[in-house]
Design a protein around this motif. Structure first.
Motif, short mmCIF file in Angstrom:
data_model
loop_
_atom_site.label_atom_id
_atom_site.label_comp_id
_atom_site.label_asym_id
_atom_site.label_seq_id
_atom_site.Cartn_x
_atom_site.Cartn_y
_atom_site.Cartn_z
N GLN A 105 0.82 -1.22 0.00
CA GLN A 105 0.00 0.00 0.00
C GLN A 105 0.85 1.27 0.00
O GLN A 105 0.32 2.37 -0.11
N LYS A 106 2.17 1.08 0.18
CA LYS A 106 3.13 2.19 0.16
C LYS A 106 2.82 3.24 1.22
O LYS A 106 2.86 4.45 0.96
N ILE A 107 2.52 2.73 2.42
CA ILE A 107 2.26 3.63 3.54
C ILE A 107 3.28 3.42 4.66
O ILE A 107 3.11 3.93 5.77
N GLY A 108 4.33 2.65 4.35
CA GLY A 108 5.35 2.40 5.36
C GLY A 108 4.84 1.46 6.44
O GLY A 108 4.07 0.54 6.18
N THR A 109 5.27 1.71 7.66
CA THR A 109 4.86 0.89 8.81
C THR A 109 4.33 1.81 9.90
O THR A 109 5.01 2.06 10.91
N PRO A 110 3.11 2.33 9.72
CA PRO A 110 2.59 3.29 10.70
C PRO A 110 2.46 2.72 12.09
O PRO A 110 2.62 3.44 13.08
N GLY A 111 2.17 1.41 12.21
CA GLY A 111 2.06 0.80 13.54
C GLY A 111 3.36 0.87 14.30
O GLY A 111 3.39 1.15 15.51
N ALA A 112 4.45 0.63 13.60
CA ALA A 112 5.76 0.70 14.24
C ALA A 112 6.08 2.12 14.69
O ALA A 112 6.64 2.35 15.78
N ARG A 113 5.74 3.09 13.86
CA ARG A 113 5.99 4.48 14.22
C ARG A 113 5.20 4.88 15.46
O ARG A 113 5.70 5.60 16.34
N LEU A 114 3.95 4.44 15.54
CA LEU A 114 3.11 4.77 16.69
C LEU A 114 3.63 4.13 17.97
O LEU A 114 3.72 4.79 19.01
N LEU A 115 3.97 2.86 17.91
CA LEU A 115 4.45 2.18 19.11
C LEU A 115 5.78 2.75 19.59
O LEU A 115 6.09 2.70 20.77
N GLY A 116 6.53 3.31 18.66
CA GLY A 116 7.79 3.94 19.03
C GLY A 116 7.61 5.19 19.87
O GLY A 116 8.57 5.68 20.47
N LYS A 117 6.38 5.72 19.93
CA LYS A 117 6.09 6.90 20.75
C LYS A 117 5.75 6.53 22.19
O LYS A 117 5.62 7.42 23.04
N VAL A 118 5.58 5.23 22.45
CA VAL A 118 5.28 4.79 23.82
C VAL A 118 6.56 4.86 24.65
O VAL A 118 7.60 4.35 24.23
N PRO A 119 6.54 5.48 25.81
CA PRO A 119 7.75 5.60 26.63
C PRO A 119 8.37 4.25 26.97
O PRO A 119 7.65 3.25 27.15
N ASP A 120 9.67 4.21 27.04
CA ASP A 120 10.42 3.00 27.39
C ASP A 120 10.08 1.83 26.49
O ASP A 120 10.02 0.68 26.93
N THR A 121 9.87 2.14 25.24
CA THR A 121 9.55 1.11 24.24
C THR A 121 10.46 1.29 23.03
O THR A 121 10.59 2.40 22.50
N SER A 122 11.11 0.22 22.63
CA SER A 122 11.95 0.25 21.43
C SER A 122 11.35 -0.68 20.39
O SER A 122 10.84 -1.75 20.72
N VAL A 123 11.38 -0.26 19.14
CA VAL A 123 10.76 -1.02 18.07
C VAL A 123 11.78 -1.29 16.97
O VAL A 123 12.41 -0.36 16.45
N LYS A 124 11.93 -2.55 16.61
CA LYS A 124 12.77 -2.93 15.48
C LYS A 124 11.90 -3.59 14.43
O LYS A 124 11.15 -4.53 14.73
N ILE A 125 12.01 -3.14 13.19
CA ILE A 125 11.20 -3.66 12.10
C ILE A 125 11.90 -4.83 11.43
O ILE A 125 13.07 -4.75 11.07
N VAL A 126 11.17 -5.92 11.25
CA VAL A 126 11.64 -7.07 10.50
C VAL A 126 10.85 -7.12 9.20
O VAL A 126 9.64 -7.38 9.20
N GLN A 127 11.52 -6.84 8.10
CA GLN A 127 10.85 -6.65 6.82
C GLN A 127 11.05 -7.88 5.92
O GLN A 127 11.71 -7.81 4.89
N GLU A 128 10.48 -9.00 6.35
CA GLU A 128 10.59 -10.24 5.58
C GLU A 128 9.21 -10.88 5.43
O GLU A 128 8.36 -10.75 6.31
N CYS A 129 9.02 -11.61 4.34
CA CYS A 129 7.70 -12.16 4.02
C CYS A 129 7.42 -13.43 4.84
O CYS A 129 8.30 -14.25 5.07
N SER A 130 6.16 -13.59 5.25
CA SER A 130 5.74 -14.79 5.99
C SER A 130 5.37 -15.93 5.06
O SER A 130 5.20 -17.07 5.51
#
Length: 450
Positions: free
Chosen positions: A346-371
């Motif tokens: 959909q070419k919208i990136g990973t909005p969920g990851a960006r949002l969760l990254g705003k939660v204090p004391d939370t680190s987010v690493k994206i794994v960009q591989e197909c299931s």
């Protein structure tokens, strides 16, 4: 020796099943050869799925035997084999430099071409039982969820029963089937009392998805809770049909069109009242945005598609406009976030990851591989082991991170992951609801399927 196909098409490829040319077998074969020749000359996508190695090996075999200089000697058995090993992840289209998205004159669209081949074959030869079953997730969910969920889940967990079922249906006995929910989403929604602030900032329509309705009801439930927490009232009806993608996976265009038409009729009045349609499932969202306007080909379908937005994309938009509530009561620790293929498409990136990254004391690493599930393909016995092979990069990336929590937008990718690692994956809306303090992991487990 026959002539190698030209790279430039004589006329634009036909992707609309409402046009007679879409069903023309000769026109399809011409487009298959033209596309396959360009792919053969490029070979960038060789590691994406099984389709490309099959194609390139067949071409190389013909060239080595002096039967051809390219794809001109390929027979129909190769066309079918290539098509059957495409699981419609769309990654080849995203990366391909020869598409209309890149203003290339070649106008390649490998996923749509594979869908067209399968549609013609389904019309000619019929739809296999495995595709008939997997094409109806809403019917299957409605039959198994509710009071009978515990029994359905016990049966699905029985290896012997699954082995017998595999022989009959073609559905892999090894793939962890989505659990049936003892309390479907609709039952919760009917009793739900909206939050006090719901509606202060407008209203949206929730397209809850088949799996959200009957298998993972915590996803649409948490969507309602988070949206209301941010001042939106949520409209929903149980009359929503499946998005149609499972039918398209099996080539059943007519069934998909029937469902698309019903959904457009239900959603259009909301769109004309100014509501956005928020969708928590990447495959459904992609289908609604990009396939509904093509397969239905009506102004109404285009109008509805234009109002569709991924759920996390919608919330990320609120954050960007400084309208998202950013007071959190719980951290999430280290999060491994799986980037779903149909979200990337959909070419919208990973909005969920960006949002969760705003939660204090939370680190987010994206794994960009197909299931290597992508709808229904990975659930089939014929392709289960092949899917596992291609999913190992995802599994390795999630396992090696030492994460406290696995998060991803695609429920079926989560089923692949739990089958490989034994560790569940939650939707980002669930993680966000936990962070807000609207629900908790312990409380949520009590509401899951029996």
């Amino acid at each position: 020796m026959s002539k190698i196909p030209e790279r430039r098409p004589k006329r634009d490829p036909e992707w609309n099943p409402n046009h007679d040319r879409y069903w023309d077998a000769v026109d399809l074969e011409d487009e298959l050869r033209r596309t396959f020749q360009i792919c053969h000359e490029c070979r960038m996508c060789v590691n994406y799925c099984g389709s490309f190695p099959i194609l390139f090996n067949a071409v190389d075999k013909d060239i080595d035997a002096n039967r051809a200089e390219g794809v001109e000697a390929l027979g129909p058995e190769v066309f079918v084999d290539v098509s059957e090993h495409c699981w419609q992840c769309k990654l080849c289209y995203i990366k391909c430099p020869y598409t209309d998205a890149d203003d290339a004159y070649e106008l390649l669209d490998f996923p749509r071409l594979m869908a067209r081949e399968k549609a013609q074959r389904a019309r000619r030869d019929g739809i296999p039982l495995v595709d008939q079953i997997l094409g109806e997730p809403k019917l299957v969910g409605a039959a198994g969820a509710g009071p009978q969920a515990n029994m359905a889940n016990l049966i699905n967990a029985n290896r012997l029963v699954r082995k017998v079922t595999e022989k009959v249906t073609g559905i892999s006995s090894e793939f962890p089937l989505p659990p049936m929910a003892s309390a479907p989403f609709g039952k919760w929604f009917d009793k739900h009392e909206p939050a006090k602030q719901a509606g202060e900032n407008g209203s949206v329509v929730l397209f809850s998805t088949c799996y959200g309705d009957f298998n993972f009801p915590e996803v649409p439930r948490h969507a309602v809770m988070v949206l209301e927490h941010n001042g939106f009232s949520v409209e929903w009806t149980s009359e929503q049909a499946c998005c149609g993608m499972p039918n398209l996976d099996g080539g059943d265009v007519a069934a998909a069109q029937t469902k698309i038409r019903k959904n457009v009729e239900i959603l259009l009045p909301h769109v004309r009242e100014g509501r956005k349609i928020v969708v928590p499932g990447p495959t459904c969202g992609y289908t609604m945005k990009h396939e509904w306007p093509v397969y239905l080909d009506t102004p109404e379908a285009k109008e509805v598609a234009g109002a569709v937005v991924d759920l996390m994309e919608f919330l990320e938009g609120l954050r960007k406009s400084h309208d998202l509530e950013l007071e959190f009561s719980r951290s999430l620790g280290s999060v491994g976030y799986h980037a779903a293929c149909h979200l990337r498409a959909q070419k919208i990136g990973t909005p969920g990851a960006r949002l969760l990254g705003k939660v204090p004391d939370t680190s987010v690493k994206i794994v960009q591989e197909c299931s290597a599930v992508d709808g229904t393909w990975g659930m089939k016995a014929a392709y289960y082991e092949e899917g596992r092979k291609y999913a190992q990069r995802m599994t390795k990336g999630m396992e090696e991170g030492g994460f406290d929590l696995f998060v991803g937008d695609c429920n079926l990718a989560g089923q692949r992951l739990i089958g490989e690692t034994g560790k569940p994956m939650v939707h980002p809306i669930t993680a966000l609801a936990w962070a807000y303090g609207l629900d908790s992991p312990s409380a949520d487990r009590g509401k899951k399927a029996g």
